[in-house]
Design a protein around this motif. Structure first.
Motif, PDB file in Angstrom:
ATOM      1  N   UNK A 147     -27.246  55.253  50.132  1.00  0.00           N
ATOM      2  CA  UNK A 147     -27.704  54.464  48.985  1.00  0.00           C
ATOM      3  C   UNK A 147     -27.591  55.266  47.697  1.00  0.00           C
ATOM      4  N   UNK A 148     -27.964  56.537  47.757  1.00  0.00           N
ATOM      5  CA  UNK A 148     -27.886  57.397  46.578  1.00  0.00           C
ATOM      6  C   UNK A 148     -26.441  57.577  46.127  1.00  0.00           C
ATOM      7  N   UNK A 149     -25.540  57.779  47.078  1.00  0.00           N
ATOM      8  CA  UNK A 149     -24.115  57.922  46.751  1.00  0.00           C
ATOM      9  C   UNK A 149     -23.605  56.649  46.078  1.00  0.00           C
ATOM     10  N   UNK A 150     -23.944  55.497  46.631  1.00  0.00           N
ATOM     11  CA  UNK A 150     -23.492  54.229  46.056  1.00  0.00           C
ATOM     12  C   UNK A 150     -24.046  54.017  44.653  1.00  0.00           C
ATOM     13  N   UNK A 151     -25.322  54.310  44.459  1.00  0.00           N
ATOM     14  CA  UNK A 151     -25.940  54.148  43.140  1.00  0.00           C
ATOM     15  C   UNK A 151     -25.294  55.071  42.113  1.00  0.00           C
ATOM     16  N   UNK A 152     -25.017  56.296  42.512  1.00  0.00           N
ATOM     17  CA  UNK A 152     -24.388  57.250  41.604  1.00  0.00           C
ATOM     18  C   UNK A 152     -22.974  56.817  41.252  1.00  0.00           C
ATOM     19  N   UNK A 153     -22.235  56.329  42.233  1.00  0.00           N
ATOM     20  CA  UNK A 153     -20.873  55.857  41.976  1.00  0.00           C
ATOM     21  C   UNK A 153     -20.880  54.668  41.021  1.00  0.00           C
ATOM     22  N   UNK A 154     -21.782  53.740  41.240  1.00  0.00           N
ATOM     23  CA  UNK A 154     -21.872  52.574  40.361  1.00  0.00           C
ATOM     24  C   UNK A 154     -22.214  53.005  38.941  1.00  0.00           C
ATOM     25  N   UNK A 155     -23.154  53.931  38.811  1.00  0.00           N
ATOM     26  CA  UNK A 155     -23.531  54.407  37.483  1.00  0.00           C
ATOM     27  C   UNK A 155     -22.372  55.132  36.799  1.00  0.00           C
ATOM     28  N   UNK A 156     -21.651  55.950  37.535  1.00  0.00           N
ATOM     29  CA  UNK A 156     -20.530  56.696  36.951  1.00  0.00           C
ATOM     30  C   UNK A 156     -19.381  55.771  36.567  1.00  0.00           C
ATOM     31  N   UNK A 157     -19.114  54.776  37.401  1.00  0.00           N
ATOM     32  CA  UNK A 157     -18.054  53.809  37.081  1.00  0.00           C
ATOM     33  C   UNK A 157     -18.461  52.971  35.883  1.00  0.00           C
ATOM     34  N   UNK A 158     -19.737  52.653  35.789  1.00  0.00           N
ATOM     35  CA  UNK A 158     -20.225  51.823  34.699  1.00  0.00           C
ATOM     36  C   UNK A 158     -20.155  52.469  33.337  1.00  0.00           C
ATOM     37  N   UNK A 159     -19.941  53.772  33.275  1.00  0.00           N
ATOM     38  CA  UNK A 159     -19.842  54.440  31.978  1.00  0.00           C
ATOM     39  C   UNK A 159     -18.480  54.252  31.326  1.00  0.00           C
ATOM     40  N   UNK A 160     -17.522  53.709  32.054  1.00  0.00           N
ATOM     41  CA  UNK A 160     -16.180  53.477  31.510  1.00  0.00           C
ATOM     42  C   UNK A 160     -16.050  52.047  31.016  1.00  0.00           C
ATOM     43  N   UNK A 161     -15.308  51.885  29.935  1.00  0.00           N
ATOM     44  CA  UNK A 161     -15.105  50.551  29.365  1.00  0.00           C
ATOM     45  C   UNK A 161     -14.185  49.712  30.256  1.00  0.00           C
ATOM     46  N   UNK A 162     -13.165  50.320  30.800  1.00  0.00           N
ATOM     47  CA  UNK A 162     -12.201  49.631  31.663  1.00  0.00           C
ATOM     48  C   UNK A 162     -12.080  50.371  32.991  1.00  0.00           C
ATOM     49  N   UNK A 163     -11.750  49.639  34.037  1.00  0.00           N
ATOM     50  CA  UNK A 163     -11.595  50.268  35.356  1.00  0.00           C
ATOM     51  C   UNK A 163     -10.475  51.300  35.329  1.00  0.00           C
ATOM     52  N   UNK A 164      -9.486  51.118  34.476  1.00  0.00           N
ATOM     53  CA  UNK A 164      -8.397  52.087  34.374  1.00  0.00           C
ATOM     54  C   UNK A 164      -8.839  53.373  33.680  1.00  0.00           C
ATOM     55  N   UNK A 165      -9.983  53.334  32.996  1.00  0.00           N
ATOM     56  CA  UNK A 165     -10.506  54.520  32.310  1.00  0.00           C
ATOM     57  C   UNK A 165     -11.407  55.369  33.189  1.00  0.00           C
ATOM     58  N   UNK A 166     -11.672  54.925  34.405  1.00  0.00           N
ATOM     59  CA  UNK A 166     -12.594  55.637  35.291  1.00  0.00           C
ATOM     60  C   UNK A 166     -11.970  56.960  35.729  1.00  0.00           C
ATOM     61  N   UNK A 167     -12.722  58.024  35.582  1.00  0.00           N
ATOM     62  CA  UNK A 167     -12.300  59.325  36.086  1.00  0.00           C
ATOM     63  C   UNK A 167     -12.787  59.413  37.539  1.00  0.00           C
TER      64      UNK A 167
END
Length: 64
Positions: A14-34
């Motif tokens: 659950x923690x891994x999933x929450x962290x991934x969602x939060x990190x992905x959510x910081x990008x404006x576009x899915x192509x901008x995700x590091x």
């Protein structure tokens, strides 16, 4: 011990999933995700979750 491992694993996933969602959510576009940052931050969060569970215990596991 088996109940503890299962509960700690569920908590870590659950923690891994929450962290991934939060990190992905910081990008404006899915192509901008590091993705390297998302993966490394998520794995670190999962490891920290397991270590925290070991040190502090889990309230959902009967410690008697």
């Amino acid at each position: 011990m088996t109940k503890f491992v299962k509960a700690a694993a569920i908590r870590a996933v659950r923690t891994v999933a929450q962290t991934a969602i939060a990190a992905i959510g910081t990008s404006a576009l899915i192509s901008d995700v590091n993705w390297l940052t998302v993966i490394s931050a998520s794995l670190l969060a999962g490891i920290l979750s397991v270590l925290t569970s070991i040190v502090t215990g889990l309230p959902e596991v009967d410690q008697s």
